[in-house]
Design a protein around this motif. Structure first.
Motif, PDB file in Angstrom:
ATOM      1  N   TYR A  34      -7.999   0.119  -2.649  1.00 43.44           N
ATOM      2  CA  TYR A  34      -9.126   1.041  -2.755  1.00 43.44           C
ATOM      3  C   TYR A  34     -10.157   0.828  -1.643  1.00 43.44           C
ATOM      4  O   TYR A  34     -10.756   1.795  -1.161  1.00 43.44           O
ATOM      5  N   GLU A  40      -9.428   2.860   1.401  1.00 46.22           N
ATOM      6  CA  GLU A  40      -9.158   4.280   1.151  1.00 46.22           C
ATOM      7  C   GLU A  40     -10.460   5.075   1.273  1.00 46.22           C
ATOM      8  O   GLU A  40     -11.336   4.996   0.407  1.00 46.22           O
ATOM      9  N   MET A  76      -6.858  10.279  -3.656  1.00 49.45           N
ATOM     10  CA  MET A  76      -7.031   8.857  -3.367  1.00 49.45           C
ATOM     11  C   MET A  76      -5.864   8.033  -3.887  1.00 49.45           C
ATOM     12  O   MET A  76      -5.334   7.161  -3.190  1.00 49.45           O
ATOM     13  N   TYR A  95       0.839  -1.193   0.000  1.00 51.77           N
ATOM     14  CA  TYR A  95       0.000   0.000   0.000  1.00 51.77           C
ATOM     15  C   TYR A  95       0.872   1.241   0.000  1.00 51.77           C
ATOM     16  O   TYR A  95       1.594   1.461   0.972  1.00 51.77           O
ATOM     17  N   GLY A 144      -2.798   7.674  -1.771  1.00 49.41           N
ATOM     18  CA  GLY A 144      -2.915   7.031  -0.471  1.00 49.41           C
ATOM     19  C   GLY A 144      -3.190   7.968   0.681  1.00 49.41           C
ATOM     20  O   GLY A 144      -2.996   7.604   1.840  1.00 49.41           O
ATOM     21  N   PHE A 178      -5.356   6.905   3.830  1.00 50.58           N
ATOM     22  CA  PHE A 178      -5.468   5.451   3.751  1.00 50.58           C
ATOM     23  C   PHE A 178      -5.523   4.837   5.150  1.00 50.58           C
ATOM     24  O   PHE A 178      -4.748   5.196   6.033  1.00 50.58           O
TER      25      PHE A 178
END
Length: 300
Positions: free
Chosen positions: A186, A189, A260, A7, A263, A266
């Motif tokens: 995703y 997020e 987004m 990530y 990250g 996140f």
């Protein structure tokens, strides 16, 4: 068993392969940067690996003529038992061996997906441009007492809007599940779910404009008076306000997408159901509201 998560990253294929070669249970965070060489040969050779700092961060670089040049950066290797950054040399050496062994296969897999990934991205961006263009066209055309020709233009613009919306939704699905950072990124997020919320608001509110445009066009088809005008001042005002809301939503989507993808905000611990619930509620609630308003519209 060893665990590995990536990530954020361009490709998730390398990280699971590397995890089994570490000397301790770890969570790996990676980023991959890609450039393109233009020479003809297809050979791939490692340029080297070096461990940086006392926390064992590693950088692997591999390049070849005619192949993408990629840099794999592995950092923040955390042992779950102590929650401290690992300092063992063995882990770094194991990472080097694993990366050298698996890098060619990973790069080949990435190259195979390059063309469909590019087309999915192109379709996504094209759809957004068509949505903005069609909404702006509808806003410019819409007015009270429209002629039959003007109404026909409104129908065409709204049709383009609908097709573009489907295109954005489909290509967005492909980018989330196959060609982007992957669902595991995703779904954790929050900004991704906010972007989906904006899309839900935009799509649901558009139902009012679409339904009234179709019903008005149906009235035109039944009419024999070529000089008859359509759409009252009250309806034109209401449709204009809805179009303004749609434009605001779609113009906010690119900002949400750029934050987004980097990250920002996140949350690995986030349950994706918490993000999906508001999207589903907005789609169902606003969809019902605007469909009901369109079907029960009164000029009184």
């Amino acid at each position: 068993p060893l665990s590995a998560q990536s990530y954020p990253s361009k490709e998730n294929i390398i990280t699971p392969m590397l995890a089994q070669h570490l000397s301790h249970p770890a969570t790996i965070q990676t980023t991959i940067q890609t450039n393109r060489r233009t020479n003809a040969s297809s050979s791939l050779r490692p340029l080297g690996l070096r461990c940086r700092g006392r926390h064992g961060a590693a950088v692997l670089k591999a390049s070849g003529r005619g192949t993408p040049v990629r840099r794999l950066r592995v950092e923040n290797v955390i042992t779950p038992t102590t929650n401290k950054k690992a300092t063992t040399t063995t882990g770094c050496l194991g990472l080097a061996a694993a990366a050298l062994f698996h890098a060619p296969a990973a790069f080949a897999a990435a190259a195979e997906n390059a063309v469909p990934s590019a087309f999915a991205a192109y379709g996504h961006y094209l759809g957004l441009l068509l949505i903005v263009g069609s909404l702006a066209t509808e806003k410019a055309i819409l007015k009270p007492n429209m002629s039959g020709d003007e109404l026909m233009k409104l129908v065409i613009a709204d049709s383009v809007y609908g097709i573009a919306g489907v295109l954005v939704l489909y290509t967005g699905y492909l980018r989330v599940t196959q060609y982007g950072k992957g669902w595991e990124f995703y779904s954790h997020e929050p900004i991704f779910w906010f972007k989906m919320f904006l899309f839900a608001v935009m799509g649901s509110s558009s139902l009012f404009v679409t339904i009234k445009t179709i019903t008005t066009f149906a009235e035109k088809q039944k009419s024999t008076d070529e000089n008859e005008t359509y759409i009252s001042e009250k309806l034109a005002t209401r449709m204009g306000k809805v179009l303004n809301g749609e434009l605001l939503a779609v113009l906010a989507i690119p900002l949400a997408a750029t934050t987004m993808s980097r990250g920002i905000l996140f949350q690995q611990e986030m349950d994706w159901h918490l993000g999906a619930a508001p999207v589903a509620l907005a789609s169902a609630g606003l969809g019902f509201k605007y469909v009901k308003e369109a079907l029960t519209w009164s000029e009184d």
